[in-house]
Enzyme design. Structure first.
Site, short mmCIF file in Angstrom:
data_model
loop_
_atom_site.label_atom_id
_atom_site.label_comp_id
_atom_site.label_asym_id
_atom_site.label_seq_id
_atom_site.Cartn_x
_atom_site.Cartn_y
_atom_site.Cartn_z
N ARG A 1 0.82 -1.22 0.00
CA ARG A 1 0.00 0.00 0.00
C ARG A 1 0.85 1.26 0.00
O ARG A 1 0.49 2.27 0.62
CB ARG A 1 -0.93 0.04 1.23
CG ARG A 1 -2.12 -0.86 1.17
CD ARG A 1 -3.23 -0.28 0.29
NE ARG A 1 -4.14 -1.34 -0.11
CZ ARG A 1 -5.21 -1.70 0.58
NH1 ARG A 1 -5.54 -1.05 1.66
NH2 ARG A 1 -5.96 -2.69 0.16
N ASP B 1 -6.56 -3.42 -7.64
CA ASP B 1 -7.15 -4.05 -6.47
C ASP B 1 -7.36 -5.53 -6.73
O ASP B 1 -7.51 -5.94 -7.89
CB ASP B 1 -8.49 -3.41 -6.09
CG ASP B 1 -8.83 -3.71 -4.65
OD1 ASP B 1 -8.30 -3.04 -3.75
OD2 ASP B 1 -9.61 -4.66 -4.41
N TYR C 1 -14.25 -13.04 0.02
CA TYR C 1 -14.92 -11.77 -0.30
C TYR C 1 -16.20 -12.00 -1.09
O TYR C 1 -17.22 -11.34 -0.87
CB TYR C 1 -14.00 -10.86 -1.13
CG TYR C 1 -13.14 -9.94 -0.28
CD1 TYR C 1 -13.72 -8.91 0.46
CD2 TYR C 1 -11.77 -10.11 -0.21
CE1 TYR C 1 -12.94 -8.08 1.25
CE2 TYR C 1 -10.98 -9.27 0.57
CZ TYR C 1 -11.58 -8.26 1.30
OH TYR C 1 -10.81 -7.44 2.08
O1 CP3 Z 1 0.24 0.31 -3.20
C1 CP3 Z 1 -0.22 -0.85 -3.29
O2 CP3 Z 1 -0.08 -1.73 -2.42
C2 CP3 Z 1 -0.91 -1.23 -4.60
C3 CP3 Z 1 -2.29 -1.21 -4.63
C4 CP3 Z 1 -3.19 -2.16 -3.89
C5 CP3 Z 1 -4.50 -1.76 -3.51
N1 CP3 Z 1 -5.17 -2.86 -3.07
C6 CP3 Z 1 -5.02 -0.41 -3.64
C7 CP3 Z 1 -6.10 0.02 -2.71
C8 CP3 Z 1 -3.06 -3.52 -3.56
C9 CP3 Z 1 -1.85 -4.41 -3.70
C10 CP3 Z 1 -4.33 -3.93 -3.05
C11 CP3 Z 1 -4.63 -5.33 -2.67
C12 CP3 Z 1 -5.81 -5.61 -1.84
N2 CP3 Z 1 -7.06 -5.08 -1.94
C13 CP3 Z 1 -5.83 -6.60 -0.83
C14 CP3 Z 1 -4.68 -7.49 -0.47
C15 CP3 Z 1 -3.70 -6.81 0.42
C16 CP3 Z 1 -4.18 -6.66 1.84
O3 CP3 Z 1 -4.43 -5.51 2.22
O4 CP3 Z 1 -4.30 -7.67 2.53
C17 CP3 Z 1 -7.12 -6.60 -0.28
C18 CP3 Z 1 -7.60 -7.48 0.87
C19 CP3 Z 1 -7.90 -5.66 -1.01
C20 CP3 Z 1 -9.35 -5.32 -0.82
C21 CP3 Z 1 -9.49 -3.93 -0.40
N3 CP3 Z 1 -9.34 -2.85 -1.25
C22 CP3 Z 1 -9.68 -3.42 0.93
C23 CP3 Z 1 -9.90 -4.26 2.17
C24 CP3 Z 1 -9.65 -2.02 0.85
C25 CP3 Z 1 -9.72 -1.01 1.98
C26 CP3 Z 1 -10.99 -0.32 2.10
C27 CP3 Z 1 -10.86 0.89 3.03
O5 CP3 Z 1 -11.82 1.65 3.05
O6 CP3 Z 1 -9.80 1.09 3.64
C28 CP3 Z 1 -9.43 -1.68 -0.51
C29 CP3 Z 1 -9.34 -0.33 -1.08
C30 CP3 Z 1 -8.00 0.07 -1.57
N4 CP3 Z 1 -7.25 -0.66 -2.43
C31 CP3 Z 1 -7.32 1.29 -1.25
C32 CP3 Z 1 -6.13 1.25 -1.98
C33 CP3 Z 1 -5.07 2.31 -2.02
C34 CP3 Z 1 -7.84 2.40 -0.35
C35 CP3 Z 1 -9.08 3.05 -0.83
C36 CP3 Z 1 -8.96 4.25 -1.73
O7 CP3 Z 1 -7.93 4.52 -2.34
O8 CP3 Z 1 -9.94 4.97 -1.85
#
Ligand code: CP3
Length: 368
Positions: free
Chosen positions: A38, A87, A165
Site C-alpha cells: 500500500r 485491487d 470476499y
Molecule cells: O500500493 C499498493 O499496495 C498497490 C495497490 C493495492 C491496492 N489494493 C489499492 C487500494 C493492492 C496491492 C491492493 C490489494 C488488496 N485489496 C488486498 C490485499 C492486500 C491486503 O491488504 O491484505 C485486499 C484485501 C484488497 C481489498 C481492499 N481494497 C480493501 C480491504 C480495501 C480497503 C478499504 C478501506 O476503506 O480502507 C481496498 C481499497 C484500496 N485498495 C485502497 C487502496 C489504495 C484504499 C481506498 C482508496 O484509495 O480509496
C-alpha cells in the site's frame, strides 16, 4: 475505451536498480531493497488529490490514473520496487460480480454468493485479455513512465481470499459465511477455488506479458483458516498457480520472481517455502530468525515490520529496522512491512523507514 492502444509492451527503458530482483533470487545486493505494501495510498496528500471525488474502481480502470498513483510514492521515497495500483477485487468483477468501494465501509458486493447454485451466476469462461485489459494497459504504460527506475510488481488475490470476499460480500470479522461453505459445501468450494485459480493464472501471465517484472499473490485471509483447512483449501491452489504461471512463462522464454504473502499463516511457513515461490512474505507475528531457520535458505524472505511501528518516533523506527535486518540477515531479504500502510501514517516516518533500511544494511554488509 482508451487512447493507450498505441502503447505496446516493448522497448521498455533499461532497469537501473535491480536490487529487489537480485534479493528475490537469493543474492545480496549492495543494500537491502525496500518497498511497502500500500505504498500508493491515502497517507499521501497527492494520492487523495487524484482519488478525490472519483469512484475507486473507475480509478482502477483508468491506466493514466493507475500509472500516476503507482509513481507518486517513488517521487518521495527511494523505494527499490513499485507495485501497480489496482485491487484484488477486479477478478470477481471480471467473473461477473458487482463490487463497489464504499467510503467508510470498504469493498461491498451488491449480490454476494449465498449457496452453491449461485456459482452459475459467474461467467463460465472469462476472457481475461478483454475483461482485465485495463490492468494490462496500466502496467505497460507504467513500465514506460517509470523509466527503469525500479522494477514494477504485478499482483493478484489468491483463490481463498477472493472466495471469502465473494461470499461475505465485504469485510468480516468471523468470515463465518465463507467458512460455512468450506465445511458444508467442500465440493462446491473446490469448484469455485478452481475457477478462480484458472482466471488468476491467465491474469498473472498477462501481467508479465504487459510488463510486470515480479508477481505477488496476496492470501490476505490465510489466518482465518487453521492448518488443516489451509492445507486443503489454500495451499494446493497457491502451488498450482505458481507452477502453471512458471510453465506458461517458460514457454515464452520469460521468468519473473513470484512472492507469496499468506497473512497470519505462520503455521504453514515450511510448506510455503516449498510451494514454488522464490519469496515468502511475512506478517509481523513471525520472528525473523525463526523464519530463517524454518525456511532453511530455500526461499528469500520479505517483510515484516509491524506497520504500527511507524507511529513511533524516527529514532525508534531506525532501531526496530536494525534489529529486523540483524534477524533476517542481508542476503535474500527484501525489507517491507508485515501488512499495508494505514491512511493516518506520517509520510516522514515512512521516509525514515526506507532510509534506515538502506543505511543499516549498507553498514551490515560492509562489516561482513
Ligand atoms: O500500493 C499498493 O499496495 C498497490 C495497490 C493495492 C491496492 N489494493 C489499492 C487500494 C493492492 C496491492 C491492493 C490489494 C488488496 N485489496 C488486498 C490485499 C492486500 C491486503 O491488504 O491484505 C485486499 C484485501 C484488497 C481489498 C481492499 N481494497 C480493501 C480491504 C480495501 C480497503 C478499504 C478501506 O476503506 O480502507 C481496498 C481499497 C484500496 N485498495 C485502497 C487502496 C489504495 C484504499 C481506498 C482508496 O484509495 O480509496
Amino acid at each position: 475505451m482508451s487512447d493507450n492502444n498505441f502503447i505496446l509492451p516493448k522497448d521498455f527503458p533499461e532497469l537501473k536498480n535491480d536490487t529487489f530482483l537480485r534479493a528475490a533470487r537469493g543474492e545480496e545486493p549492495e543494500h537491502v531493497p525496500v518497498w511497502c505494501m500500500r505504498q500508493a495510498g491515502r497517507y499521501l496528500p497527492e494520492f487523495r488529490e487524484i482519488r478525490a471525488g472519483k469512484d475507486f474502481f473507475d480509478t482502477c480502470r483508468s491506466p493514466e490514473n493507475c500509472c500516476e498513483l503507482t509513481l507518486q510514492p517513488l517521487r518521495r521515497f527511494p523505494f527499490d520496487a513499485s507495485i501497480i495500483f489496482s485491487d484484488i477485487l477486479v477478478i470477481p468483477q471480471a467473473m461477473g460480480m458487482e463490487v463497489q468501494m464504499l467510503t467508510g465501509k470498504g469493498p461491498t458486493f451488491t449480490d454476494p454468493l449465498k449457496e452453491p447454485e449461485d456459482l452459475q451466476r459467474l461467467r463460465a469462461k472469462v476472457d481475461v485479455s478483454k475483461e482485465l485489459d485495463y490492468v494490462f494497459k496500466a502496467i505497460t504504460l507504467t513500465r514506460h513512465k517509470i523509466e527503469g527506475k525500479v522494477p514494477l510488481i504485478g499482483f493478484t488475490g489468491a483463490p481463498w481470499t477472493l472466495m471469502s470476499y465473494m461470499i461475505e460480500g465485504g469485510g468480516s470479522t468471523t468470515h463465518s459465511k465463507a467458512k460455512r461453505w468450506l465445511y458444508r459445501h467442500p465440493d462446491s468450494s473446490h469448484m469455485l477455488l478452481k475457477m478462480l485459480a484458472d482466471v488468476i493464472v491467465e491474469y498473472l501471465v498477462g501481467q508479465v506479458a504487459a510488463g510486470a517484472q515480479a508477481l505477488q499473490v496476496f492470501e490476505s485471509h490465510a489466518g482465518i483458516l487453521g492448518p488443516v483447512e489451509f492445507r486443503e483449501f489454500s495451499l494446493p491452489y497457491l502451488r498450482d498457480i505458481a507452477r502453471r504461471v512458471k510453465d506458461r512463462l517458460k514457454e515464452k522464454g520469460q521468468d519473473v520472481p513470484m512472492i507469496v504473502f499468506a497473512k497470519d499463516a505462520h503455521y504453514a511457513l515450511e510448506e510455503l517455502s516449498e510451494s514454488h515461490y522464490e519469496v515468502v512474505s511475512l506478517d509481523w507475528t513471525i520472528d525473523p530468525r525463526s523464519a530463517r531457520d524454518r525456511t532453511g535458505g530455500k526461499v528469500s524472505l520479505q517483510g515484516n515490520m509491524d506497520p504500527c511501528a511507524l507511529y513511533a518516533p524516527k529514532e525508534q523506527i531506525s532501531d526496530t529496522v536494525r534489529k529486523m535486518l540483524e534477524g533476517f540477515g542481508t542476503r535474500g531479504y527484501i525489507a517491507n512491512l508485515g501488512h499495508g500502510l494505514y491512511p493516518d501514517m506520517d509520510p516522514e516516518n515512512i521516509g525514515a523507514f526506507v532510509d534506515a533500511v538502506h543505511q543499516h544494511s549498507k553498514l551490515l554488509i560492509k562489516q561482513k
